[in-house]
Design an enzyme around this catalytic site. Structure first.
Site, mmCIF file in Angstrom:
data_model
loop_
_atom_site.group_PDB
_atom_site.id
_atom_site.type_symbol
_atom_site.label_atom_id
_atom_site.label_comp_id
_atom_site.label_asym_id
_atom_site.label_seq_id
_atom_site.Cartn_x
_atom_site.Cartn_y
_atom_site.Cartn_z
ATOM 1 N N ASN A 1 16.319 101.381 76.460
ATOM 2 C CA ASN A 1 16.055 102.406 77.100
ATOM 3 C C ASN A 1 17.339 103.184 77.960
ATOM 4 O OD1 ASN A 1 16.226 100.936 79.250
ATOM 5 N ND2 ASN A 1 14.061 100.945 79.844
ATOM 6 N N GLU B 1 16.216 101.193 85.632
ATOM 7 C CA GLU B 1 15.343 101.701 84.652
ATOM 8 C C GLU B 1 15.443 103.215 84.677
ATOM 9 O OE1 GLU B 1 14.641 99.771 82.600
ATOM 10 O OE2 GLU B 1 13.278 98.092 82.966
ATOM 11 N N ASP C 1 22.482 91.270 88.234
ATOM 12 C CA ASP C 1 20.718 91.313 88.460
ATOM 13 C C ASP C 1 20.203 89.870 88.374
ATOM 14 O OD1 ASP C 1 21.181 91.041 85.813
ATOM 15 O OD2 ASP C 1 20.351 93.167 85.491
ATOM 16 N N HIS D 1 19.048 101.548 80.115
ATOM 17 C CA HIS D 1 19.254 100.737 81.543
ATOM 18 C C HIS D 1 20.557 99.985 81.557
ATOM 19 C CE1 HIS D 1 16.756 96.921 80.616
ATOM 20 N NE2 HIS D 1 17.988 96.799 80.329
HETATM 21 C C1 F6R Z 1 21.380 91.612 82.150
HETATM 22 C C2 F6R Z 1 21.261 93.275 82.483
HETATM 23 C C3 F6R Z 1 20.423 93.984 81.187
HETATM 24 C C4 F6R Z 1 20.916 93.595 79.882
HETATM 25 C C5 F6R Z 1 20.347 94.505 78.978
HETATM 26 C C6 F6R Z 1 20.656 94.064 77.343
HETATM 27 O O1 F6R Z 1 21.892 91.148 83.276
HETATM 28 O O2 F6R Z 1 21.534 93.742 83.277
HETATM 29 O O3 F6R Z 1 20.709 95.345 81.560
HETATM 30 O O4 F6R Z 1 22.484 93.886 79.794
HETATM 31 O O5 F6R Z 1 18.873 94.589 78.876
HETATM 32 O O6 F6R Z 1 20.184 92.976 77.101
HETATM 33 P P1 F6R Z 1 20.418 92.129 75.841
HETATM 34 O O7 F6R Z 1 22.019 91.871 75.710
HETATM 35 O O8 F6R Z 1 19.769 90.978 75.744
HETATM 36 O O9 F6R Z 1 20.210 93.152 74.644
#
Ligand code: F6R
Length: 242
Positions: free
Chosen positions: A136, A143, A67, A138
């Site tokens: 959450n 989301e 992303d 995701h």
């Molecule tokens: C980032 C992504 C997000 C993160 C997730 C956890 O490329 O796709 O889904 O993997 O938000 O983020 P951290 O590792 O910072 O807790």
């Protein structure tokens, strides 16, 4: 779906698994999908060290990041392109032309997303997809409510995610409200999936992955529809699993 519980950083285990897969692929091309965020930093450090020590090479690797924020490019230190360059790509022997990250600055974001899907197909699909998980549930920026057959597309970030990600920005108002994200269907299309989770804040998402009903309101439950998905969690992140 398999669970690996680690004593320390799940990224150390993830790096070992990526290394095994790269060695097994030998001289063949290998398509690897990658996340940003705090969780994978240890994996990137370990993989860069393995590359520097000559244990592995990325010269046959094609990457697709999960992303990118809308409106941010390499010159912004909050962009995922900047993150990947400075935490990983500049330390390894990957060919620049084999790096793919959705372009958050594209003039036509929908066309950019369609083109991203086309490129993944043209590369032969994703061999191994590594992801983190949001509090959450995701995966990438899918989301709650994201359809399980969704493809790369422009998504709205939830207030929760904006607030969680605000720690990387000067303030919450600076966090972009939209992003380009691989879809849940794109993720499920990968031949193997590794999801890393660390810390107590991820414990509910990891519990849900195994115990909640499979449903788009909790995106990580989609992994139960995949034949080859593994969650690597540290003890804190695995603490709520019964
Ligand atoms: C980032 C992504 C997000 C993160 C997730 C956890 O490329 O796709 O889904 O993997 O938000 O983020 P951290 O590792 O910072 O807790």
């Amino acid at each position: 779906m398999k669970l690996i519980i680690t004593d320390g950083d799940p990224g150390t285990k993830a790096a070992e698994i990526v290394k095994e897969k790269l060695l097994a692929a030998g001289d063949k091309k290998f398509v690897l999908s990658l996340p940003t965020g705090g969780t994978p930093l240890g994996m990137y450090k370990n993989l860069a060290r393995m590359n520097a020590d000559g244990e592995i090479t990325f010269k046959n690797v094609i990457t697709f990041n999960l992303d990118e924020y809308e409106g941010l490019g390499i010159e912004s230190d909050q962009s995922y392109r900047y993150f990947m360059e400075n935490n990983f790509f500049k330390f390894i022997d990957i060919k620049k032309e084999n790096i793919n990250i959705p372009n958050g600055l594209a003039s036509d974001l929908n066309a950019e997303c369609e083109e991203y899907e086309r490129k993944i197909k043209a590369a032969g699909g994703i061999d191994l997809l590594v992801a983190g998980v949001g509090e959450n549930g995701h995966l990438a920026f899918n989301e709650p409510g994201s359809p399980f057959d969704s493809k790369t597309r422009v998504v709205e970030l939830t207030e929760d995610t904006i607030n969680v990600n605000a720690r990387y920005f000067a303030n919450a108002a600076d966090v972009p409200r939209r992003a380009l994200s691989m879809g849940v269907g794109t993720i499920l299309g990968a031949r193997e999936i590794l999801v890393l989770a660390s810390g107590a804040k991820k414990a509910e998402a990891v519990r849900a992955a195994f115990e909640a009903p499979v449903n788009p309101e909790c995106v990580i439950t989609a992994l139960r529809n995949h034949p080859n998905a593994v969650i690597i969690a540290d003890k804190e992140a695995a603490s709520l699993i019964k």
